[in-house]
Design a protein around this motif. Structure first.
Motif, PDB file in Angstrom:
ATOM      1  N   CYS A  73       0.824  -1.204   0.000  1.00 44.19           N
ATOM      2  CA  CYS A  73       0.000   0.000   0.000  1.00 44.19           C
ATOM      3  C   CYS A  73       0.864   1.262   0.000  1.00 44.19           C
ATOM      4  O   CYS A  73       0.501   2.268  -0.606  1.00 44.19           O
ATOM      5  CB  CYS A  73      -0.931  -0.007   1.218  1.00 44.19           C
ATOM      6  SG  CYS A  73      -2.199   1.271   1.177  1.00 44.19           S
ATOM      7  N   LEU A  81      -6.533  -0.246   2.580  1.00 51.29           N
ATOM      8  CA  LEU A  81      -6.262   0.990   3.308  1.00 51.29           C
ATOM      9  C   LEU A  81      -5.742   0.729   4.714  1.00 51.29           C
ATOM     10  O   LEU A  81      -4.974   1.531   5.262  1.00 51.29           O
ATOM     11  CB  LEU A  81      -7.541   1.841   3.370  1.00 51.29           C
ATOM     12  CG  LEU A  81      -7.406   3.243   3.963  1.00 51.29           C
ATOM     13  CD1 LEU A  81      -6.387   4.068   3.174  1.00 51.29           C
ATOM     14  CD2 LEU A  81      -8.752   3.947   3.990  1.00 51.29           C
ATOM     15  N   GLU A  82      -6.144  -0.397   5.317  1.00 47.22           N
ATOM     16  CA  GLU A  82      -5.701  -0.671   6.684  1.00 47.22           C
ATOM     17  C   GLU A  82      -4.191  -0.851   6.776  1.00 47.22           C
ATOM     18  O   GLU A  82      -3.612  -0.778   7.858  1.00 47.22           O
ATOM     19  CB  GLU A  82      -6.399  -1.911   7.244  1.00 47.22           C
ATOM     20  CG  GLU A  82      -6.024  -3.223   6.575  1.00 47.22           C
ATOM     21  CD  GLU A  82      -6.949  -3.578   5.422  1.00 47.22           C
ATOM     22  OE1 GLU A  82      -7.032  -4.770   5.084  1.00 47.22           O
ATOM     23  OE2 GLU A  82      -7.588  -2.657   4.866  1.00 47.22           O
ATOM     24  N   VAL A 129     -11.300   6.477   2.016  1.00 45.18           N
ATOM     25  CA  VAL A 129     -12.168   5.822   3.000  1.00 45.18           C
ATOM     26  C   VAL A 129     -13.454   5.347   2.337  1.00 45.18           C
ATOM     27  O   VAL A 129     -13.961   4.252   2.634  1.00 45.18           O
ATOM     28  CB  VAL A 129     -12.468   6.782   4.168  1.00 45.18           C
ATOM     29  CG1 VAL A 129     -13.471   6.150   5.133  1.00 45.18           C
ATOM     30  CG2 VAL A 129     -11.190   7.130   4.924  1.00 45.18           C
ATOM     31  N   PHE A 189     -12.754   2.226   0.595  1.00 43.30           N
ATOM     32  CA  PHE A 189     -12.668   1.136   1.566  1.00 43.30           C
ATOM     33  C   PHE A 189     -14.064   0.642   1.939  1.00 43.30           C
ATOM     34  O   PHE A 189     -14.309  -0.567   2.009  1.00 43.30           O
ATOM     35  CB  PHE A 189     -11.923   1.625   2.811  1.00 43.30           C
ATOM     36  CG  PHE A 189     -11.874   0.626   3.928  1.00 43.30           C
ATOM     37  CD1 PHE A 189     -10.961  -0.412   3.911  1.00 43.30           C
ATOM     38  CD2 PHE A 189     -12.756   0.723   5.000  1.00 43.30           C
ATOM     39  CE1 PHE A 189     -10.922  -1.347   4.950  1.00 43.30           C
ATOM     40  CE2 PHE A 189     -12.728  -0.195   6.036  1.00 43.30           C
ATOM     41  CZ  PHE A 189     -11.809  -1.233   6.008  1.00 43.30           C
ATOM     42  N   SER A 191      -9.985  -5.004  10.302  1.00 43.04           N
ATOM     43  CA  SER A 191      -9.655  -4.035   9.248  1.00 43.04           C
ATOM     44  C   SER A 191     -10.328  -2.696   9.518  1.00 43.04           C
ATOM     45  O   SER A 191      -9.724  -1.633   9.352  1.00 43.04           O
ATOM     46  CB  SER A 191     -10.087  -4.577   7.886  1.00 43.04           C
ATOM     47  OG  SER A 191      -9.314  -5.695   7.513  1.00 43.04           O
ATOM     48  N   LYS A 192     -11.580  -2.757   9.944  1.00 41.39           N
ATOM     49  CA  LYS A 192     -12.302  -1.515  10.247  1.00 41.39           C
ATOM     50  C   LYS A 192     -11.648  -0.788  11.417  1.00 41.39           C
ATOM     51  O   LYS A 192     -11.531   0.443  11.401  1.00 41.39           O
ATOM     52  CB  LYS A 192     -13.760  -1.829  10.560  1.00 41.39           C
ATOM     53  CG  LYS A 192     -14.568  -2.309   9.358  1.00 41.39           C
ATOM     54  CD  LYS A 192     -16.004  -2.599   9.736  1.00 41.39           C
ATOM     55  CE  LYS A 192     -16.815  -3.043   8.526  1.00 41.39           C
ATOM     56  NZ  LYS A 192     -18.220  -3.338   8.862  1.00 41.39           N
ATOM     57  N   LYS A 222      -8.502  -0.897  12.286  1.00 42.39           N
ATOM     58  CA  LYS A 222      -7.248  -0.307  11.827  1.00 42.39           C
ATOM     59  C   LYS A 222      -7.489   0.967  11.032  1.00 42.39           C
ATOM     60  O   LYS A 222      -6.751   1.952  11.177  1.00 42.39           O
ATOM     61  CB  LYS A 222      -6.482  -1.321  10.976  1.00 42.39           C
ATOM     62  CG  LYS A 222      -5.910  -2.489  11.757  1.00 42.39           C
ATOM     63  CD  LYS A 222      -5.229  -3.483  10.833  1.00 42.39           C
ATOM     64  CE  LYS A 222      -4.694  -4.684  11.594  1.00 42.39           C
ATOM     65  NZ  LYS A 222      -4.079  -5.684  10.675  1.00 42.39           N
ATOM     66  N   VAL A 223      -8.514   0.947  10.189  1.00 41.86           N
ATOM     67  CA  VAL A 223      -8.819   2.143   9.394  1.00 41.86           C
ATOM     68  C   VAL A 223      -9.293   3.274  10.297  1.00 41.86           C
ATOM     69  O   VAL A 223      -8.951   4.447  10.093  1.00 41.86           O
ATOM     70  CB  VAL A 223      -9.862   1.820   8.314  1.00 41.86           C
ATOM     71  CG1 VAL A 223     -10.381   3.094   7.656  1.00 41.86           C
ATOM     72  CG2 VAL A 223      -9.268   0.896   7.254  1.00 41.86           C
ATOM     73  N   LEU A 283      -6.353   4.701  11.859  1.00 40.84           N
ATOM     74  CA  LEU A 283      -5.611   5.435  10.833  1.00 40.84           C
ATOM     75  C   LEU A 283      -6.227   6.812  10.615  1.00 40.84           C
ATOM     76  O   LEU A 283      -5.514   7.822  10.522  1.00 40.84           O
ATOM     77  CB  LEU A 283      -5.619   4.630   9.531  1.00 40.84           C
ATOM     78  CG  LEU A 283      -4.855   5.230   8.353  1.00 40.84           C
ATOM     79  CD1 LEU A 283      -3.359   5.157   8.610  1.00 40.84           C
ATOM     80  CD2 LEU A 283      -5.200   4.478   7.064  1.00 40.84           C
ATOM     81  N   VAL A 284      -7.549   6.867  10.539  1.00 38.86           N
ATOM     82  CA  VAL A 284      -8.230   8.149  10.342  1.00 38.86           C
ATOM     83  C   VAL A 284      -8.001   9.058  11.547  1.00 38.86           C
ATOM     84  O   VAL A 284      -7.769  10.266  11.385  1.00 38.86           O
ATOM     85  CB  VAL A 284      -9.736   7.923  10.103  1.00 38.86           C
ATOM     86  CG1 VAL A 284     -10.492   9.252  10.146  1.00 38.86           C
ATOM     87  CG2 VAL A 284      -9.961   7.243   8.761  1.00 38.86           C
ATOM     88  N   VAL A 305     -16.045   6.977   9.735  1.00 37.07           N
ATOM     89  CA  VAL A 305     -15.620   5.798  10.504  1.00 37.07           C
ATOM     90  C   VAL A 305     -16.222   5.808  11.901  1.00 37.07           C
ATOM     91  O   VAL A 305     -15.753   5.091  12.783  1.00 37.07           O
ATOM     92  CB  VAL A 305     -14.081   5.733  10.585  1.00 37.07           C
ATOM     93  CG1 VAL A 305     -13.476   5.540   9.212  1.00 37.07           C
ATOM     94  CG2 VAL A 305     -13.500   6.993  11.234  1.00 37.07           C
TER      95      VAL A 305
END
Length: 616
Positions: free
Chosen positions: A291, A322-323, A351, A354, A381-382, A384-385, A388-389, A414
């Motif tokens: 990524c 994205l994660e 996002v 994603f 995964s959610k 981690k995203v 990240l956000v 998110v």
């Protein structure tokens, strides 16, 4: 490198000046062949016996009573013609990967076929190509490179396609069968460093890496490289992750500054074409290309103003993994002329890509259907995203020009994703409030609603209770939920709240009266005074001390009571204010049941702050 020598006679070609070639012979020459700006003084007999084209040209020259013929369009030019002429004389000619394609195209042009003489040049070169050149890994690459300057002849003779097939077949072979040399300087294997283990004192055979071929293909220009990769993919025997590694290595070779977000000077159009070609070659499978590399590729596509189609394809690839991204790779600068520092719209779009995986658009809206297959997005995964956000928002919040709408819209995307805590989001909100002290009450209320006070860690709660940028309502809610948590961890069924405060809570004593309070919503939207923060801090410390005492089995009643009294009066006034407003019931309910509470309210700017706090 493979060589082939044709003929046994010595080389009798002589040079006179820069543009005259002749054969050292006692026989006078009887024909002059002009190839480009070079004149060749030769003899008709050896030439005409092997070349149909020269037979035709000499015949035409005889009709015009001339001994001079003109050849201006022979592939390979004078050098290739000289090879063919020497072969006609039986002189020694050396063929190698660098000149064999030119000689083959020139021989085709001159019509040097088996029909004129057995063992003619066309036949001998074809044998050399098939039996030697195309069996060699590096020679095949060299020959492929020479075909580019000899179009359309090399294409019509299928020389380029033969090279492509040879290269792709070698790439597809099992690594245990690789016996030829290759370049591999990107990373060394233990066996290549002499650090591999030995079995019974005998060194194990050197292991060939799966991506052994990647570095040699980096020497090709993008048009040839694209053809090679497409041929490799068509054979279907090479894993997508190795193809992805090849693409990454190729781009980094061409743009060594890309890792730092720099595209060095050069032909912009060529650079743009290269990036667009690489995007078109990306494997469909997830995680075949890191990524981080995809994001660098995306930054390059922005800097080089690549087409929107290519950018959308990249966004889809990045969105699907994205994660795996890092915040530093996502901090893409805004276009020149924009007031903000970073392009937050890009993050918004990523996002969305994603999220759209679980609910793809209709087929007519899909430009790259193969990467829009519905798939389940895991909770991890959610999470981690979401983290990240949060980290991304904390960085872009430092931009004084960032609109609140951009911050809130991204956070909302998110808001339904589970997180272990809301510390990252709290840090982002605190950073935004620090850099935007003059935002309106409604904006302050809007951003504070993003955070769930129940999900702050103990350290974040300690910081929040002392934070002069947060409104009173948020500070008190943090203290209340900390009190709830302390009671729960200590084994109590309900938090230890003074009876007069309990009567103000939802579900408290039925005899309480909400109308008895005189506090207004404005009180809750104000920033707490230093005295109130001090009292709240003391209340939190008391709660923690009590919790610690319960854990250790020690109940120092006098000490707990003494500490508790320090903040009781202040806490009573604060808690009474918290639930005295008209919609207190819905505020508490939403705070206890939703992912993103709606009970946090706006703050009011003040010039009486003695200190500023931020969560590091």
């Amino acid at each position: 490198m493979k060589f082939m020598k044709l003929g046994s006679k010595p080389d009798l070609f002589q040079t006179e000046g820069d543009n005259i070639r002749y054969v050292a012979s006692e026989l006078a020459t009887d024909v002059v062949v002009n190839v480009g700006d070079i004149k060749f003084y030769l003899h008709k007999f050896p030439l005409l016996s092997k070349s149909a084209k020269l037979q035709q040209l000499v015949s035409m020259a005889s009709d015009e009573i001339s001994d001079e013929i003109m050849i201006h369009d022979i592939p390979g030019g004078p050098a290739a013609f000289e090879v063919c002429a020497k072969f006609c004389y039986g002189m020694t000619v050396t063929l190698n990967p660098y000149n064999v394609v030119a000689a083959r195209c020139a021989a085709e042009y001159l019509g040097m076929y088996e029909t004129l003489e057995k063992g003619n040049l066309v036949y001998k070169i074809d044998v050399f190509l098939n039996s030697s050149i195309l069996r060699s890994w590096k020679d095949s690459i060299i020959v492929l490179q020479t075909t580019k300057s000899l179009l359309p002849w090399s294409e019509e003779l299928k020389l380029a396609s033969h090279c492509l097939d040879s290269i792709a077949s070698k790439v597809a072979i099992d690594v245990s069968q690789v016996e030829w040399s290759y370049t591999y300087n990107r990373k060394k294997l233990p066996s290549e460093n002499g650090n591999d283990s030995q079995w019974n004192g005998v060194r194990k055979p050197q292991t060939v890496p799966k991506d052994w071929w990647v570095e040699d293909l980096c020497e090709l220009q993008i048009d040839l490289y694209k053809q090679v990769v497409e041929t490799i993919k068509a054979k279907g025997r090479t894993s997508a992750d190795v193809i992805g590694e090849s693409l990454r290595a190729y781009v980094m070779r061409r743009f060594p500054g890309l890792s730092k977000g720099i595209i060095q000077g050069g032909d912009i159009n060529k650079s743009r074409s290269l990036i667009e070609a690489i995007i078109g070659l990306l494997p469909v499978n997830d995680s075949c290309v890191p990524c981080s590399f995809l994001l660098k590729l995306f930054q390059a596509s922005i800097l080089l103003d690549c087409g929107e189609t290519e950018k959308k394809v990249l966004m889809k690839h990045i969105g699907r993994q994205l994660e795996e991204a890092a915040v530093s790779d996502l901090l893409i600068r805004a276009p020149p002329g924009e007031p903000t520092i970073y392009n937050v719209d890009v993050m918004n779009n990523l996002v969305e890509e994603f999220l759209v995986q679980e609910f793809p658009d209709s087929p007519e809206e899909i430009e790259c259907e193969e990467i829009k297959v519905p798939r389940f997005i895991s909770s991890s995964s959610k999470m981690k995203v979401a983290k990240l956000v949060d980290g991304y928002l904390a960085e872009v919040a430092r931009d004084p020009s960032l609109p609140l709408s951009s911050f809130v819209d991204l956070a909302d995307k998110v808001s339904g994703f589970a997180r272990p805590n809301h510390d990252g989001l709290y840090r982002a909100i605190d950073m935004y409030l620090k850099e935007h002290p003059d935002i309106s009450k409604s904006d302050r209320k809007r951003i504070c609603r993003l955070m769930d006070c129940k999900k702050l860690s103990a350290d974040a709660c300690t910081h929040a209770v002392q934070n002069e940028r947060l409104p009173m309502r948020v500070v008190v809610q943090v203290l209340f939920f900390e009190q709830m948590r302390a009671a729960s961890s200590g084994g109590g069924s309900t938090p230890e709240i003074p009876g007069s405060i309990k009567t103000s809570l939802p579900g408290g004593s039925h005899g309480s009266s909400r109308s008895t309070t005189t506090n207004t919503e404005e009180d809750w939207d104000s920033i707490p005074t230093a005295e109130e923060l001090k009292a709240l801090k003391g209340e939190l410390a008391t709660l923690r001390l009590r919790d610690e005492g319960n854990v250790n089995g020690v109940k120092d009643t006098e000490k707990l009571t003494s500490n508790r009294l320090k903040g009781t009066l202040m806490s009573k006034r604060i808690f009474s204010k918290l639930w005295s407003n008209k919609d207190r019931q819905s505020d508490l309910s939403s705070s206890e049941t939703s992912e993103s509470p709606t009970s946090t309210q706006e703050t009011k700017s003040t010039t009486s702050r003695s200190r500023r706090h931020s969560l590091s």
